[in-house]
Enzyme design. Structure first.
Site, mmCIF file in Angstrom:
data_model
loop_
_atom_site.group_PDB
_atom_site.id
_atom_site.type_symbol
_atom_site.label_atom_id
_atom_site.label_comp_id
_atom_site.label_asym_id
_atom_site.label_seq_id
_atom_site.Cartn_x
_atom_site.Cartn_y
_atom_site.Cartn_z
ATOM 1 C CG ASP A 44 -6.359 0.378 -1.198
ATOM 2 O OD1 ASP A 44 -5.487 1.263 -1.051
ATOM 3 O OD2 ASP A 44 -6.492 -0.584 -0.414
ATOM 4 C CG ASP A 95 -2.880 3.718 -1.716
ATOM 5 O OD1 ASP A 95 -3.527 3.647 -2.786
ATOM 6 O OD2 ASP A 95 -3.073 2.924 -0.778
ATOM 7 C CB SER A 151 -0.961 -0.041 1.196
ATOM 8 O OG SER A 151 -1.891 1.000 1.147
ATOM 9 C CG ASP A 180 -2.919 -0.922 -2.746
ATOM 10 O OD1 ASP A 180 -2.760 0.188 -2.211
ATOM 11 O OD2 ASP A 180 -3.661 -1.803 -2.262
#
Length: 474
Positions: free
Chosen positions: A241, A237, A99, A239
């Site tokens: 999400d 961010d 993340s 990834d």
């Protein structure tokens, strides 16, 4: 002692603690828990763009192959795109991502065909874990089925839902850095009518935290927007999400404010949010606001309960901006199917569309929400035992009143996750132990930024003084 730990969303830790045997063992334990519960027969594996993710994803594929699963390689794509593909395939999924944390760390996010795993599933994985497990052969030998269209299906989800010209007239800066959605986001914004300028692309991983902003990121955003060229700056961010949005002045919008804009645009009736989200939500006109502990599994559980209780229009969002669509929505005859996992692309598109629909700039739209101001920080190197002792004492009425005597009397208290205290004059202060690190976090809210910062400084100092009390030491 290993740094690997389940936090608010998935397993995370140092790359040196995850690579090789540990990633194989955790993935194997996940596959065993799925098989014990009926299984899905296949696994979709995706990854972000950090340096270690490709190798770890190969190890996860090896564990899946050894477990007898059909291995589908979705490559580099956003976590919500992986979740969408697992739902389509009726498969479980593993996303290799840390993340927003630095490149020397990484993690695994696990999915069932129905969505993110629960806290009960996390406990089952830990129970099934055997850290002595090792790949039986080279991680390069696992047979995988490539699925290059998974990313395209995620893109088409939004191209089909939003009108092609809905963002016409906007000039948007896409801060690409190392987000796995950097090209997708630029493409989608252009397809919906915006003029797009891609900036700041990096082949080195950039740990963008959408909630605790690094000084270098806020400075870069201010400098970019100072030109007056852009109507907004957007990024995500690692990834994708969690979104980050800045208005035309370079001010970063709070994640819960972006979530509020998105829920309003989608005409959501019931919203589920963690206790760290702003109190503006109770004044925003939703039919129901449900608050949970911090972490997407808790928000998802809250959305599922709301649906069981009869709510027909449900979404969740977090203070970090991640938006979870808990039910199908329909606008202008187009249906957007539910995707109950954190997503960065939907809130970016919806918030911009909301500004266009009201024919105002992002800063004006945000100001009309009367969302107040928030501040947050943490006291590092505080063990869970010491944090727990402090929070337990805050639950005692006499102690709490004494602790707060210089800032006001408590008006209401929420103890779902730490202790969140409503004070007078629209102020709140919230203490909770981090789920990812040995630290005590403090969140404040007030009508002005100065008041929120003042309350935060007081909270950190007062908590630090209490934590020095010998009775709070393990």
């Amino acid at each position: 002692m290993s740094s690997l730990k389940f936090g608010t969303s998935g397993l995370r830790g140092l790359v040196t603690d995850l690579e090789g045997g540990p990633s194989y063992a955790y993935a194997s334990a996940f596959f065993r828990t799925i098989a014990a519960d009926g299984g899905e027969g296949a696994v979709v594996i995706g990854r972000d763009l950090r340096a270690s993710s490709l190798g770890i994803s190969a190890t996860v594929a090896e564990a899946a192959s050894a477990a007898g699963l059909r291995v589908i390689n979705a490559g580099a794509l956003p976590t919500p795109a992986l979740a969408l593909e697992t739902m389509r395939q009726g498969a479980c999924g593993v996303m290799v991502t840390g993340s927003h944390i630095p490149d020397d760390r990484n993690g695994l996010k696990f999915y069932r065909a129905s969505g993110e795993i629960t806290k009960t599933d996390e406990a089952a994985i830990i129970s099934a874990l055997d850290l002595k497990e090792q790949p039986a052969r080279s991680v390069q030998t696992a047979s995988t089925i490539p699925e290059p269209e998974a990313l395209a299906r995620y893109r088409d989800r939004y191209r089909a839902f939003f009108p092609a010209d809905i963002l016409a007239g906007l000039h948007v800066a896409v801060y690409q850095q190392s987000s796995v959605a950097r090209d997708l986001l630029s493409e989608l914004l252009a397809a919906l009518g915006a003029r797009v300028s891609a900036i700041g692309r990096s082949e080195k991983f950039v740990p963008i935290d959408t909630e605790a902003h690094r000084p270098e990121d806020t400075a870069f955003i201010r400098e970019t927007m100072a030109s007056g060229t852009f109507d907004a700056l957007v990024t995500t961010d690692g990834d994708a999400d969690r979104p980050l949005m800045a208005d035309e002045s370079g001010r970063i919008l709070r994640g819960d404010v972006v979530g509020l804009m998105t829920a309003r645009y989608l005409k959501i009736g019931t919203v589920v949010v963690p206790v760290t989200a702003g109190s503006v939500l109770e004044r925003a006109g939703f039919r129901q606001v449900i608050r949970t502990k911090v972490g997407s599994p808790f928000v998802i559980a809250g959305m599922e309960q709301a649906r069981r209780d009869g709510a027909d229009s449900v979404a969740g969002f977090e203070a970090n901006g991640g938006f979870l669509l808990g039910s199908d929505v329909c606008l202008a005859g187009q249906v957007l199917p539910a995707l109950p996992t954190r997503d960065a692309v939907l809130p970016i598109l919806a918030a911009l569309a909301d500004a266009c629909a009201h024919n105002v700039r992002l800063s004006t739209l945000a100001s009309t929400l009367d969302a107040g101001e928030t501040a947050s920080d943490r006291i590092p190197e505080i063990s869970a035992q010491r944090s727990g002792a402090f929070l337990a004492r805050l639950s005692e009425a006499a102690y709490l009143n004494t602790f707060l005597r210089t800032v006001g009397a408590p008006q209401a208290i929420d103890r779902q996750d730490g202790v969140r205290i409503e004070l007078d004059q629209g102020r709140t202060i919230h203490f909770r132990a981090s789920g990812n690190a040995p630290e005590l976090r403090c969140y404040t809210e007030a009508h002005s930024a100065a008041d929120a910062e003042d309350l935060l400084r007081w909270g950190l100092a007062a908590a630090a003084a209490e934590l020095q009390d010998g009775s709070l030491r393990p």
